[in-house]
Design a protein around this motif. Sequence first.
Motif, short mmCIF file in Angstrom:
data_model
loop_
_atom_site.label_atom_id
_atom_site.label_comp_id
_atom_site.label_asym_id
_atom_site.label_seq_id
_atom_site.Cartn_x
_atom_site.Cartn_y
_atom_site.Cartn_z
N SER A 321 0.94 -1.24 0.07
CA SER A 321 0.09 0.01 -0.14
C SER A 321 0.86 1.27 -0.04
N LEU A 322 1.69 1.07 0.83
CA LEU A 322 2.92 2.41 0.67
C LEU A 322 3.56 2.70 -0.44
N ARG A 323 3.64 1.49 -1.23
CA ARG A 323 4.36 1.72 -2.48
C ARG A 323 3.39 2.19 -3.64
N GLY A 324 2.07 2.29 -3.30
CA GLY A 324 0.96 2.58 -4.32
C GLY A 324 0.28 1.45 -5.01
N LYS A 325 0.69 0.24 -4.41
CA LYS A 325 0.08 -1.17 -5.13
C LYS A 325 -1.20 -1.57 -4.33
N LEU A 330 -4.68 -5.55 -1.31
CA LEU A 330 -5.96 -6.19 -1.35
C LEU A 330 -5.71 -7.83 -1.27
N ARG A 331 -5.16 -8.42 -2.35
CA ARG A 331 -4.86 -9.75 -2.50
C ARG A 331 -4.54 -10.41 -1.35
N TRP A 332 -3.29 -9.67 -0.74
CA TRP A 332 -2.42 -10.32 0.38
C TRP A 332 -3.72 -10.25 1.52
N GLN A 361 -10.97 1.83 -0.22
CA GLN A 361 -11.04 3.42 -0.39
C GLN A 361 -9.89 3.72 -1.42
N ALA A 362 -8.58 3.15 -1.20
CA ALA A 362 -7.74 3.80 -1.90
C ALA A 362 -7.75 3.31 -3.43
N LEU A 363 -8.54 2.24 -3.48
CA LEU A 363 -8.86 1.87 -4.96
C LEU A 363 -10.08 2.37 -5.51
N LYS A 364 -10.66 3.42 -4.56
CA LYS A 364 -12.13 3.94 -5.14
C LYS A 364 -13.27 3.09 -5.58
N ARG A 365 -13.22 1.87 -4.85
CA ARG A 365 -14.25 1.19 -4.97
C ARG A 365 -15.17 1.46 -3.80
N HIS A 366 -15.99 2.59 -3.91
CA HIS A 366 -16.70 3.14 -2.85
C HIS A 366 -17.80 2.57 -2.23
N GLY A 367 -18.65 1.78 -3.25
CA GLY A 367 -19.64 0.78 -2.66
C GLY A 367 -19.26 -0.37 -2.06
N GLU A 368 -18.17 -1.08 -2.20
CA GLU A 368 -17.41 -2.07 -1.62
C GLU A 368 -17.08 -1.47 -0.24
N GLU A 398 -15.57 9.12 3.33
CA GLU A 398 -15.02 9.38 2.16
C GLU A 398 -15.59 8.39 1.21
N ALA A 399 -15.90 7.11 1.63
CA ALA A 399 -16.74 6.29 0.74
C ALA A 399 -18.00 6.49 0.58
N LEU A 400 -18.78 6.99 1.54
CA LEU A 400 -20.23 7.69 1.42
C LEU A 400 -20.14 8.50 0.40
#
Length: 682
Positions: A321-325, A330-332, A361-368, A398-400
């Motif tokens: 996450s710190l690397r921006g990946k 999320l998979r880990w 939220q970092a992936l902008k998958r707001h609904g999930e 932020e997600a809302l």
Amino acid sequence: MRSNLHPPNLRQCAFAILLLCLARVVCAQPSLDDPLRPLSSELKAIQAQLHAEPERAESWAIPPGHNADAVMLRVLLANAERRRARLPQALKLLADADSMARELESPEPLLATLETLAATYLDNVQFEACDAAIARLQTLAEQRGLAVWHGRALGLRGGYWRRRGDYEKALAAHVAALDLRERSGDRFGEVESINAIALLRRRGGELYQALDGHTKALRIATEIGYRSASAESRRLIARIYNELDDFEQAERFYTAALVDADPHDEVARADILLELASVVAQQGRLDEGERLADDAIELGQRTQGENYSGVGYMRRAQILSLRGKSADALRWIDESLRLGRNVDGARSILVKRAARLRTLQALKRHGEAVDEGEFVLRMAREVGDRLVERDALKLYAEALSGSGKPEAAFEAMALYSQINAEVASSMTSRRIADLESSLKRRELESNLALAEKDRDLSKLQSERQRWILFGAAALGVALIAALLTLIARIRRVRAVNQLLHHQSELLKRASETDALTGLPNRRGAVQAYQNMATAGGERLVVMLLDIDHFKRINDRYGHAGGDDVLKEIADRLRRVTPSSFCAARWGGEEFLLIGALSTTNTETTTRQLADAVLDAIRSEPMSAAGSSLTVTTSIGVAISDAGSATGSKRWESLLQAADVALYQAKVSGRDQVVVATGTAKP
């Protein structure tokens, strides 16, 4: 037991080894620093072999017999299997030990078996069986009047409620265990209870109270030579510094914990390495953090195999996450959740799901992220973890907002502001108390010094009276000498008083000043507001300023670069802020401007000043660690009605309104001003 006449027999040594291996109850490992010595050479060799190579328990030949030694051997082997996460094998050994121990006259083998059985059930998240084993242990200890064992049972009960997520019951059990252990002289158990209580307080948001507890536990563990508990105390202290963003201190305590940790306890060392990896990565040393995490996972897997992987995968996800990946992270996280589904307690699940919320939220998958946020908030409230609840509320808001639900986002953000203020207030009060305590101590020392000087003066006067008896001629000389001495001492006392007053002023000023920027700190800002509110007759303005994308600045330029930006912004605020306003550092990347304006055109004047602040910060590039960059800020503004600014509740209302307005500025695109409306209504 030690004897001056006879060497210890096999049964006595077995009991000693068992108590040694059970010094730490929940998830404990055998400890070599317990003072239950000496052991016979044969049993010491067995104990050392199982401690250094727990895998040998799998093929250990158990001799026939149904005596106390046979029970103890099975318990020791079961502990070794627990270390390797081979819980079915451990439970089988303990079932045999339980059956055999019931037939013995001495209660110790059965008590030891029940304690290890309860801890093993807890490892395997078998709560009903664990509850029953603890109940049997506690009943037997009470019937036999064995206070030490009763304390251990209560400690296990606290661990049981903690794994189930019941903060209040866990705290009550650990407090009761601490009381028993203090009264029975169980210093090893006292350290464990103090650490357990402090851990619960930290999760309730009482960081400084928790720090006090872990520091006390570390002091006692060091005094009695309990090195494994010393390592654990240092690790828990490091966690608190990590949560306070003091990464250098955290790294120092984690490194010291590795020195104290048992070299044969690979799981404990792996846990410390994983947390150290996180701290190193948060300081921008991502490659080093990733290497430490990989080393820790490999070390933990040697003993516990795949069961340890789930723990390590969370740290690996954090570094990604710190690397921006974020997608890889999320998979880990999902893989860690899968591996821990049968062994994770409530707290572990909460931490993993909170990390999942942050990543979604970092992936902008707001609904999930909204669905995940609702789960995390519900669980955080059940567990009583205020810190996780606070952080989750901000992400949830932020997600809302990203899902097109601004009203719900506003409510979530308002609740976040409330909890954040409560946590910050607790931390600030502790800092102020520390400063006040230091000041009182200095005043007391000064008063004692003055009292000594007074005694000197009294003694001098007595001497002067004795000199009168020597004659009229000697009297004049003595009086002159005494007066000169008295004048000199009075002058010295006055000088000391002036120095004390000056030092008190310096202490007061230091307690109200931010060391990095030289601006007033949170306490100084509150004092400035109170002074302005007391004057009355004008409307008070509160502006809350937050640096946009400050985390990116820290990640790219390091904390030294971030400090450069904070100091430059402070200098620009000094230049642009009018004399009727006070500019202060509120905390982190937030600054606060407080001022009093006349009731005429207050909103217009306030808007002009806020725009001037924005322009002063973004107009010219800043230097960060030798590089040049343009920085922008967002500002939330709240204005009181005339005559309504007095009182702590009004201050909290203004501050919360400014915080919510700042949030609106952030979600509306940053680099702008939002003025709250109707913030000072009663």
